[in-house]
Design an enzyme around this catalytic site. Structure first.
Site, PDB file in Angstrom:
ATOM      1  N   GLY A 112      -3.204  15.224   9.834  1.00  0.00           N
ATOM      2  CA  GLY A 112      -3.081  13.775   9.995  1.00  0.00           C
ATOM      3  C   GLY A 112      -1.672  13.229  10.013  1.00  0.00           C
ATOM      4  N   CYS A 129      15.394  -5.895 -18.156  1.00  0.00           N
ATOM      5  CA  CYS A 129      16.814  -6.151 -17.912  1.00  0.00           C
ATOM      6  C   CYS A 129      17.081  -7.206 -16.848  1.00  0.00           C
ATOM      7  CB  CYS A 129      17.513  -4.846 -17.524  1.00  0.00           C
ATOM      8  SG  CYS A 129      17.211  -4.354 -15.811  1.00  0.00           S
ATOM      9  N   CYS A 174      12.636  -7.556 -13.433  1.00  0.00           N
ATOM     10  CA  CYS A 174      12.330  -6.598 -14.500  1.00  0.00           C
ATOM     11  C   CYS A 174      12.320  -7.334 -15.846  1.00  0.00           C
ATOM     12  CB  CYS A 174      13.380  -5.490 -14.512  1.00  0.00           C
ATOM     13  SG  CYS A 174      13.259  -4.381 -15.933  1.00  0.00           S
ATOM     14  N   LEU A 211      -5.002  13.663  15.614  1.00  0.00           N
ATOM     15  CA  LEU A 211      -5.367  12.993  16.849  1.00  0.00           C
ATOM     16  C   LEU A 211      -4.072  12.619  17.556  1.00  0.00           C
ATOM     17  CD1 LEU A 211      -8.270  10.633  15.713  1.00  0.00           C
ATOM     18  CD2 LEU A 211      -8.436  12.488  17.383  1.00  0.00           C
ATOM     19  N   VAL A 224       1.529   7.473   0.285  1.00  0.00           N
ATOM     20  CA  VAL A 224       1.915   6.914  -1.017  1.00  0.00           C
ATOM     21  C   VAL A 224       0.705   6.329  -1.735  1.00  0.00           C
ATOM     22  CG1 VAL A 224       4.292   6.472  -0.316  1.00  0.00           C
ATOM     23  CG2 VAL A 224       2.565   4.699   0.076  1.00  0.00           C
ATOM     24  N   HIS A 284       6.967  10.929  -0.539  1.00  0.00           N
ATOM     25  CA  HIS A 284       7.562   9.602  -0.363  1.00  0.00           C
ATOM     26  C   HIS A 284       7.239   8.661  -1.515  1.00  0.00           C
ATOM     27  CE1 HIS A 284       7.689  10.531   4.237  1.00  0.00           C
ATOM     28  NE2 HIS A 284       8.649  11.132   3.576  1.00  0.00           N
TER      29      HIS A 284
HETATM   30 ZN   LIG Z   1      15.251  -3.176 -15.640  1.00  0.00          ZN
END
Ligand SMILES: [Zn+2]
Length: 275
Positions: A221, A184, A181, A248, A106, A122
């Protein structure tokens, strides 16, 4: 039949003889960029498994703990730079030999190294998403919000942990404030697929389509302990296309491999950067 080789020349021959390679990568690609791995060479957890989606969404206390650790860990994670393995795989793409790179990481380091045909299986840790209205903001921007709301927390010393996490001991997470947030007031979550969540169906379908048209697969990996990545290797094996792996330690697909190189990813792929 798996052939274990320490010599990357066999891997060079493998890559030279294919032109539509799907690459699948995992944490082992990024360890040399200073991002620790979750698992040992037997594919077992080295540490406490990461927080689940259900735990994160279910309790304010869990989110406080997650973001406090993340705020401290981000200082280093956010500065991580691609290493030779990322550059080698970007070169493979530039040479027109890989059709797609699917990563379980990620950290966006493949893109930072110049790769463009990448699926972040992911998700990506450099983005934060509101779970109510869907608004997104950059993780860097959210870091400012976290630091503003918790000015003293960045003074904590901590050991780095995977996925931009950090081990924080002796602190009271109840004192940590998690900003909501700004659109909202909803719960903000890293734009990554947590354990207990499923990878979006269209993302899986796109990756699967590339596997169905590939002439080989290269795994780099990863121990493939997570099904979301392993299923593509399974699909490649079902098509009888050859699969090579650089890792590995053991992988869940060892009995499906035609070639395995047990070496650090950047060393095993270094030949791609020559010439
Ligand atoms: Zn929101």
């Amino acid at each position: 039949m798996c052939v274990v080789m320490a010599d990357p020349s066999a891997l060079k021959s493998f890559l030279d003889s294919h032109s539509r390679i799907v690459v699948l990568t995992g944490a082992g690609c990024s360890t040399n960029s200073g991002i620790p791995d979750y698992r040992d060479t037997d594919g077992q957890w080295k540490r406490t498994p990461p927080v689940t989606y259900q735990a994160f969404m279910g309790a304010e206390e869990t989110r406080r703990r997650y973001w406090a650790r993340s705020m401290v860990g981000w200082r280093r994670f956010g500065r991580a730079q691609p290493n030779g393995a990322h550059r080698a795989l970007a070169r493979l793409e530039a040479q027109g030999r890989s059709s797609l790179l699917v990563t379980q990481n990620v950290d966006r380091l493949h893109q930072a190294a110049g790769a463009s045909n990448v699926i972040d299986l992911h998700g990506r840790l450099d983005r934060v998403r509101c779970m109510r209205c869907g608004a997104t903001l950059s993780r860097a921007e959210f870091q400012h919000e976290l630091a503003h709301a918790n000015p003293h927390w960045l003074a904590h010393d901590a050991a780095d942990a995977p996925d931009g996490d950090a081990d924080l001991d002796g602190v009271d997470f109840a004192e940590f404030t998690v900003p909501a947030c700004q659109v909202c007031g909803g719960i903000l979550k890293p734009d990554v697929v947590f354990f207990g969540e499923t990878v979006p169906r269209d993302v899986v379908a796109t990756a699967r389509d590339h596997v169905d048209h590939a002439d080989a697969m290269l795994v780099v990996g990863t121990s493939l302990m997570v099904y979301s990545g392993f299923r593509f290797v399974r699909a490649a094996a079902d098509r009888n296309i050859p699969i090579a792996a650089v890792n590995l330690g053991r992988t869940r697909a060892d009995d499906l491999l035609s070639l395995k190189v047990e070496a650090p990813c950047d060393e095993a792929l270094a030949f791609l950067l020559e010439g």
